[in-house]
Design an enzyme around this catalytic site. Structure first.
Site, PDB file in Angstrom:
ATOM      1  N   HIS A  69      14.352 -85.259 -61.382  1.00  0.00           N
ATOM      2  CA  HIS A  69      12.976 -85.683 -61.635  1.00  0.00           C
ATOM      3  C   HIS A  69      12.535 -85.291 -63.043  1.00  0.00           C
ATOM      4  O   HIS A  69      11.858 -86.059 -63.734  1.00  0.00           O
ATOM      5  CB  HIS A  69      12.068 -85.045 -60.586  1.00  0.00           C
ATOM      6  CG  HIS A  69      10.618 -85.326 -60.785  1.00  0.00           C
ATOM      7  ND1 HIS A  69       9.722 -84.352 -61.169  1.00  0.00           N
ATOM      8  CD2 HIS A  69       9.898 -86.475 -60.662  1.00  0.00           C
ATOM      9  CE1 HIS A  69       8.525 -84.878 -61.264  1.00  0.00           C
ATOM     10  NE2 HIS A  69       8.598 -86.167 -60.973  1.00  0.00           N
TER      11      HIS A  69
ATOM     12  N   GLU B 109      14.011 -87.774 -65.359  1.00  0.00           N
ATOM     13  CA  GLU B 109      13.281 -89.055 -65.291  1.00  0.00           C
ATOM     14  C   GLU B 109      12.098 -89.043 -66.255  1.00  0.00           C
ATOM     15  O   GLU B 109      11.841 -90.027 -66.960  1.00  0.00           O
ATOM     16  CB  GLU B 109      12.808 -89.284 -63.860  1.00  0.00           C
ATOM     17  CG  GLU B 109      11.904 -90.499 -63.682  1.00  0.00           C
ATOM     18  CD  GLU B 109      10.808 -90.270 -62.685  1.00  0.00           C
ATOM     19  OE1 GLU B 109       9.636 -90.551 -63.008  1.00  0.00           O
ATOM     20  OE2 GLU B 109      11.109 -89.807 -61.559  1.00  0.00           O
ATOM     21  N   HIS B 110      11.360 -87.936 -66.310  1.00  0.00           N
ATOM     22  CA  HIS B 110      10.232 -87.818 -67.239  1.00  0.00           C
ATOM     23  C   HIS B 110      10.713 -87.874 -68.690  1.00  0.00           C
ATOM     24  O   HIS B 110      10.123 -88.564 -69.529  1.00  0.00           O
ATOM     25  CB  HIS B 110       9.514 -86.488 -67.016  1.00  0.00           C
ATOM     26  CG  HIS B 110       8.531 -86.504 -65.891  1.00  0.00           C
ATOM     27  ND1 HIS B 110       7.180 -86.306 -66.074  1.00  0.00           N
ATOM     28  CD2 HIS B 110       8.689 -86.695 -64.559  1.00  0.00           C
ATOM     29  CE1 HIS B 110       6.554 -86.371 -64.910  1.00  0.00           C
ATOM     30  NE2 HIS B 110       7.456 -86.597 -63.969  1.00  0.00           N
TER      31      HIS B 110
ATOM     32  N   GLU C   2       1.993 -81.581 -62.007  1.00  0.00           N
ATOM     33  CA  GLU C   2       2.270 -82.514 -60.912  1.00  0.00           C
ATOM     34  C   GLU C   2       2.522 -81.743 -59.611  1.00  0.00           C
ATOM     35  O   GLU C   2       2.057 -82.151 -58.538  1.00  0.00           O
ATOM     36  CB  GLU C   2       3.482 -83.375 -61.271  1.00  0.00           C
ATOM     37  CG  GLU C   2       3.799 -84.463 -60.273  1.00  0.00           C
ATOM     38  CD  GLU C   2       4.970 -85.334 -60.714  1.00  0.00           C
ATOM     39  OE1 GLU C   2       5.418 -86.162 -59.889  1.00  0.00           O
ATOM     40  OE2 GLU C   2       5.446 -85.175 -61.859  1.00  0.00           O
TER      41      GLU C   2
END
Length: 454
Positions: free
Chosen positions: A80, A83-84, A160
């Site tokens: 993840h 991905e950012h 997040e």
């Protein structure tokens, strides 16, 4: 020949250097869609397209067969995190250039990480597909992962995670997964935790990137008003000279289903929070995504909690007004699965909601469903599937998931026939097995674990 592939003409095209060949097959000419073609490049990277001339848009996605379950404990959240970072800049473009290039033509880009794969996608007008291919291939293949960007996105991801902690209706599903899978990667948060994200270094992320993002593990899917040969040519141009332009290799097989994931004994897990609503999931281990009973499970899930006419919705919300949201769901992985029932209700009503849920599950396990419910459950399965194919994004996803998760693309008519073929006996046999299993309970709300002991 691929399983499920049609016997259409086979074509080959030479690579830019003229030595290696890319192999192309037509997989289907679907009456409910367009022509589907698949090309395997010499590097092992695959390109699948569905040509739909009636559309004026194209959805283009790069799918990587890597998700959070591929991380070690200290890497939790790396997929993840990556991905950012891939949107932050390449050797050719900065972050602003990546976003503005697509937005300037009215397109959109995004990405998401799951437990078994990661997807980067763009949706643009058909005439802007060359731009989308160039930008998306560049960011996936050649991100620089600058140290300053790592620190910036670390802060974003920690925010997040904090935001997620304020969403108990989402948190309870991950709590349920942890109650079933424990410390197995399928039980961990996709985002990672504060404890794993805070110390994660650029070197760790870079290593994960270069070891995992390799051509045989990558699939490109596109659907809309396009020409397959043109898409392949543009992809090859965009990848030329990048770290994904590698020596010849075979595509990686889809994730194997053995050995099966070991699950924990049924347990109760409570996350105490002073919330206005109690959020609960009651469920058990389910079936994996290649299990032949998956079509029967879809029907059973629809009957139990798949819509406003479902048993649980009618009993808990419509007749008694105990909850605003109540539904059942099934999650399926290569080697395991989950079945759960979710409800959000006032804390004072949680006991009644759980009692009604357990009673309905036991009743269905013992007595099964009716012929009328079977017909309704099949209709819901078929309708939701076909209606979900009315945009290029869902068609692009269908291509990619068929290839990555199942090893072939099941034609629409065949899938509908498989649903139609489900019998009452198959559903009731599955219900007797699945719904009689010991159930785990996950709760987020103003409680302690002692509130749920017998």
């Amino acid at each position: 020949m691929l399983p499920g592939a049609s016997r259409h003409a086979t074509a080959t095209s030479r690579s830019a250097g003229g030595a290696s060949r890319a192999v192309t097959r037509t997989l289907s000419d679907d009456p409910l869609g367009g022509t589907v073609r698949r090309t395997v490049l010499p590097s092992g990277l695959r390109v699948l397209t569905e040509a739909i001339p009636a559309m004026r848009s194209v959805s283009f996605g790069i799918w990587v067969a890597v998700g959070s379950r591929d991380e070690t404990g200290t890497q939790a959240g790396a997929a993840h995190f990556l991905e950012h970072l891939l949107f932050k800049g390449t050797h050719k473009r900065g972050a602003m250039e990546i976003s503005s290039a697509i937005e300037a033509v009215g397109g959109e880009t995004n990405a998401f990480t799951t437990k078994e794969y990661t997807c980067y996608y763009a949706r643009v007008l058909d005439e802007d597909l060359p731009l989308a291919i160039d930008v998306m291939c560049d960011l996936v293949a050649d991100s620089t992962l600058e140290p300053a960007d790592v620190e910036t996105e670390r802060g974003v991801i920690l925010e997040e995670i904090a935001m997620y902690d304020d969403e108990p209706g989402d948190e309870v599903h991950d709590l349920f997964a942890r109650s079933v899978y424990g410390n197995h990667p399928l039980g961990r948060l996709i985002s990672g935790t504060v404890e794993t994200i805070t110390p994660m270094t650029r070197r760790q992320i870079q290593s994960f990137y270069r070891r995992r993002y390799v051509a045989p593990q990558i699939l490109i899917a596109a659907a809309g008003n396009l020409d397959h040969a043109t898409v392949v040519r543009l992809v090859r141009q965009a990848m030329h000279g990048s770290p994904l332009d590698t020596d010849p290799a075979e595509p990686a097989p889809y994730r194997p289903a053995t050995p099966a994931v070991r699950t924990r004994a049924a347990t109760t897990v409570v996350e105490p929070k002073e919330t206005e609503q109690a959020h609960v999931v009651l469920g058990c281990p389910g079936i994996d995504r290649l299990d032949e009973r998956r079509f029967a499970l879809g029907v059973l899930n629809n009957v139990l909690g798949g819509g406003m006419s479902s048993r649980l919705f009618q009993e808990i919300r419509e007749r008694r007004g105990l909850a605003y949201s109540v539904y059942s769901y099934a999650s399926q992985y290569a080697d395991s699965g989950l079945f759960g029932v979710y409800a959000g209700c006032a804390p004072t009503r949680i006991g009644e909601v759980l009692e009604l849920t357990r009673t309905e599950l036991a009743r269905t396990a013992e007595h099964g469903i009716t012929e009328a419910e079977l017909a309704r459950g099949k209709g819901m399965s078929k309708g939701s599937f076909v209606l979900g194919l009315e945009d290029t994004g869902s068609r692009m996803s269908r291509l990619a998931k068929g290839e990555l998760l199942h090893g072939h693309l099941m034609p629409v008519d065949e899938l509908l026939a498989r649903v139609d073929a489900v019998t009452l006996d198959e559903v009731n046999t599955l219900a007797a097995d699945l719904l009689a299993r010991p159930m785990s309970l996950a709760v987020v709300g103003p409680f302690g674990e002692s509130d749920f002991t017998a």
